[in-house]
Scaffold this motif. Structure first.
Motif, mmCIF file in Angstrom:
data_model
loop_
_atom_site.group_PDB
_atom_site.id
_atom_site.type_symbol
_atom_site.label_atom_id
_atom_site.label_comp_id
_atom_site.label_asym_id
_atom_site.label_seq_id
_atom_site.Cartn_x
_atom_site.Cartn_y
_atom_site.Cartn_z
ATOM 1 N N ALA A 224 0.429 -1.339 0.271
ATOM 2 C CA ALA A 224 0.143 0.132 0.515
ATOM 3 C C ALA A 224 1.083 1.200 -0.382
ATOM 4 O O ALA A 224 0.641 2.463 -0.164
ATOM 5 C CB ALA A 224 -0.921 0.165 1.139
ATOM 6 N N SER A 225 2.636 0.822 0.647
ATOM 7 C CA SER A 225 3.234 2.165 0.225
ATOM 8 C C SER A 225 3.832 2.582 -1.298
ATOM 9 O O SER A 225 4.694 1.655 -1.673
ATOM 10 C CB SER A 225 4.004 1.893 0.990
ATOM 11 N N PRO A 226 3.445 3.512 -1.783
ATOM 12 C CA PRO A 226 4.331 3.686 -3.151
ATOM 13 C C PRO A 226 5.754 3.360 -3.255
ATOM 14 O O PRO A 226 6.206 2.946 -3.955
ATOM 15 C CB PRO A 226 3.881 4.906 -3.640
ATOM 16 N N ALA A 227 6.227 4.294 -2.011
ATOM 17 C CA ALA A 227 7.477 4.184 -1.668
ATOM 18 C C ALA A 227 8.245 2.552 -1.582
ATOM 19 O O ALA A 227 9.123 2.682 -2.035
ATOM 20 C CB ALA A 227 7.930 4.923 -0.613
ATOM 21 N N ALA A 228 7.287 1.631 -1.059
ATOM 22 C CA ALA A 228 7.884 0.673 -0.587
ATOM 23 C C ALA A 228 7.987 -0.665 -2.310
ATOM 24 O O ALA A 228 8.664 -1.539 -1.815
ATOM 25 C CB ALA A 228 6.900 -0.409 0.388
#
Length: 248
Positions: A224-228
């Motif tokens: 759910a984290s774009p960075a991840a």
């Protein structure tokens, strides 16, 4: 100076006792809609969790990693934080100890080690640990992973609901139990550094411990984290190096 009662509690606060007390305290908390089902793996999967603690919760660990709460295809299934099935079975060597609860969400059944769905967060976390450290024993000599909250919350649709979205009156008694257990596991481990896996873990550690120990965070591995999703492992390794942590 600690009271005799506090000294006795800490004397008895083995990791298994801490987890057992947390599971029972959390089970007494009550939640209203939109929460439809609550899973407590520290009850129905306690034997699997106990194996995790007995094997890997070591006082030599210098870094405590604090997650939020169980994922539906991770700890809900295996009783291990971020417990993606294949990682728990094949790398951590835990293969049993889950007795699914009778009341289950029809869209999120507890299948234990038979679950064929993979938790991406756990796959990323344990996959990185395996690639970087080789063996679980080597990783756990330096790190230990603990989930702040032991409960998973599901809405009627099957959607996961995170603890911070609960109403204040429902969060308060739950957080009291989770805060106490976090303080107890820190007292047991005496780590040099506590890192939230995401901001939530860092915030709760600061609320519980203040300036008593060094606290920070690493990027959460959730999809759910774009960075991840832009290479979680390299980013986390940079964060760890920036914190002064030597990696093999």
């Amino acid at each position: 100076m600690a009271s005799s009662r506090e000294e006795k509690r800490h004397h008895l606060a083995t990791p298994a006792n801490i987890a057992h007390a947390l599971g029972h305290a959390a089970a007494r908390c009550e939640f209203a809609p939109p929460v439809h089902h609550v899973y407590n793996p520290l009850e129905y999967a306690f034997e699997a969790h106990r194996q995790y603690l007995d094997r890997y919760c070591r006082r030599e660990a210098e870094i405590l990693l604090v997650g939020m709460n169980p994922g539906p295809f991770g700890m809900v299934q295996t009783g291990v934080p971020f417990g993606e099935v294949s990682s728990v079975r094949d790398w951590l060597g835990i293969t049993d100890g889950v007795n699914p609860p009778p009341d289950q969400h029809p869209k999120r059944p507890v299948e234990g080690f038979s679950c064929t769905r993979s938790e991406v967060s756990g796959q990323r976390l344990w996959g990185w640990a395996r690639e970087r450290f080789g063996t679980a024993d080597t990783f756990f000599r330096r790190f230990f992973v603990w989930n702040y909250c032991p409960l998973a919350f599901l809405e009627a649709s099957g959607r996961n609901r995170t603890p911070e979205k609960l109403p204040r009156q429902e969060r308060a008694p739950l957080y009291r139990a989770c805060d106490q257990s976090l303080a107890d596991i820190v007292h047991f481990l005496e780590p040099e550094l506590i890192l939230g896996i995401g901001r939530f873990g860092e915030q709760r550690a600061r609320a519980v411990l203040g300036d008593a120990v060094r606290i920070g965070h690493i990027l959460h591995p959730s999809p759910a984290s774009p960075a991840a999703n832009r290479g979680w492992a390299p980013q986390v390794e940079k964060q760890l190096v920036d914190l002064g942590i030597d990696l093999p």
